[in-house]
Scaffold this motif. Structure first.
Motif, PDB file in Angstrom:
ATOM      1  N   HIS A 162       8.578   4.682  -1.086  1.00 37.10           N
ATOM      2  CA  HIS A 162       7.315   3.839  -0.747  1.00 37.10           C
ATOM      3  C   HIS A 162       6.798   4.537   0.220  1.00 37.10           C
ATOM      4  N   HIS A 203       3.494   1.339   7.332  1.00 35.40           N
ATOM      5  CA  HIS A 203       3.217   0.998   6.614  1.00 35.40           C
ATOM      6  C   HIS A 203       2.302   2.526   7.339  1.00 35.40           C
ATOM      7  N   HIS A 215       2.529   4.397  -6.216  1.00 34.29           N
ATOM      8  CA  HIS A 215       3.662   4.874  -5.548  1.00 34.29           C
ATOM      9  C   HIS A 215       4.982   5.142  -6.311  1.00 34.29           C
ATOM     10  N   HIS A 257      -3.140   6.434   5.829  1.00 31.50           N
ATOM     11  CA  HIS A 257      -2.084   6.145   6.861  1.00 31.50           C
ATOM     12  C   HIS A 257      -1.716   6.889   8.162  1.00 31.50           C
ATOM     13  N   ASP A 268       5.095  -3.119   0.128  1.00 32.95           N
ATOM     14  CA  ASP A 268       3.950  -3.468  -0.313  1.00 32.95           C
ATOM     15  C   ASP A 268       4.271  -4.955  -0.304  1.00 32.95           C
ATOM     16  N   ASP A 310       3.432   6.230   1.541  1.00 29.19           N
ATOM     17  CA  ASP A 310       2.144   6.387   2.302  1.00 29.19           C
ATOM     18  C   ASP A 310       2.161   7.734   3.062  1.00 29.19           C
TER      19      ASP A 310
HETATM   20 ZN   LIG Z   1       2.449   0.822   1.833  1.00 30.37          ZN
END
Ligand SMILES: [Zn+2]
Length: 351
Positions: A188, A84, A30, A198, A66, A192
């Protein structure tokens, strides 16, 4: 006026260039998506984000969400964990079309809750013992999260533009710190969005009908997030040539009234979801290095492509927020009033 310059890729990435630097979608990965995004920005983007301390801060903040999602406090986990991801397949199961999702989060929550009840056959009962944070009934809110993050950043730029005109040095610094914080944390979630796992119910081993025999074991997600990348020895330098300049997004109003940023994010996630089955197929073809084999070029290329894609999209979102942010007119009126109050009244003329 500050001079603006396009920070070269090498300058942005210099602190992380080393033979030991590996990419991953865990915290280090990230960080790198955020650094790539910084390197993609054009000269008209504010220069303060290019100061070494700002670059490091933006990279550090890439891991912040996170830290929230893994918190032991269930209220925070309940609120943040579904931010997320978006398990796209749950939408048609609930009778919802990704192409018409409402861009207002709570309208979607209400619609999904009702649709889930109406299509109970598609959603097996949830064991409360396995759902302490009460997140399992939701498909995830990733595109809403990114859209809302974009709005926060845009308002921070709206304030900054006015503070630069009428604020004190301390206020300008504070406004810049807000921008840095929001750029970092937003990065971030954009990272994702480029991780195919994800975007899917198949997020950690294949579930349900499996005629091709895709891998069903747990740990697949972690392997893609970080294990593969470490094993392949993918370095930032390998991904850098794939990066291109940030492109602004269109904010033209839509006939259906939905937020154009939200629609672009959903469209992007739908595209990444198309990579889910190819990813499992690569694993089936022994290209992902899981077990006692090496990572094949095809597996490596997919990961490099996704990381570069994340940096480009994030840079485009930051750039759009900066360029489209109107000066905050309310703040402007407050600061003008303050200025007038500070101006001493004219001294009476002595006779
Ligand atoms: Zn995440």
């Amino acid at each position: 006026m500050k001079s603006h310059r396009l920070l070269s890729l090498a300058a942005v990435l210099a602190p992380v260039f080393s033979a030991a630097t590996l990419l991953a979608w865990d915290a280090p990965g990230h960080r790198i998506v955020n650094r790539f995004a910084l390197s993609s920005l054009p000269p008209d983007f504010p220069d303060f984000v290019r100061a070494p301390a700002a670059v490091e801060r933006i990279a550090f903040l890439a891991g912040e969400p996170d830290r929230w999602s893994h918190a032991s406090d269930l209220s925070l986990k309940h609120y943040n964990w579904p931010d997320h991801y978006l398990d796209i397949e749950q939408l048609p199961d609930a009778g919802l079309d990704p192409a018409t999702l409402p861009s207002f989060r709570y309208e979607f929550v209400a619609a999904f809750a009702a649709a889930r009840v109406a299509h109970a056959d598609k959603f097996p009962p949830i064991d409360p013992a396995k759902d302490p944070d009460r997140t399992r009934r939701w498909p995830g809110f990733l595109p809403w999260t990114v859209t809302e993050s974009f709005g926060k950043l845009k308002t921070a730029f709206s304030s900054l533009k006015v503070y630069r005109e009428l604020g004190t040095p301390a206020e300008i610094t504070n406004a810049e710190e807000d921008v840095i914080y929001l750029m970092g944390t937003m990065g971030h979630y954009v990272g994702d969005m480029t991780e195919p796992l994800h975007t899917t119910v198949q997020h950690d081993g294949w579930t349900g009908p499996n005629p091709r025999g895709y891998y069903t074991g747990k740990g697949f997600h972690t392997w893609i997030d970080s294990g593969l990348i470490a094993k392949a020895g993918i370095r930032i330098e390998d991904v850098a040539p794939r990066m291109t300049a940030a492109q602004p997004l269109s904010l033209a109003p839509r006939p259906d009234g939905r937020d154009p940023v939200f629609v672009a994010m959903v469209d992007f996630i739908v595209e990444q979801n198309k990579l889910v089955e190819p990813l499992y197929q690569l694993d089936l073809d022994h290209k992902l290095g899981r077990g006692d084999i090496a990572v094949a070029p095809e597996g490596r290329a997919l990961i490099e492509q996704q990381l570069a894609k994340g940096g480009e999209l994030l840079g485009g979102l930051w750039l759009t927020a900066w360029r489209s942010a109107p000066p905050d007119t309310y703040l402007r009126s407050v600061l003008i009033k303050r200025q007038l109050e500070k101006t001493p009244a004219a001294a009476p003329v002595s006779k």
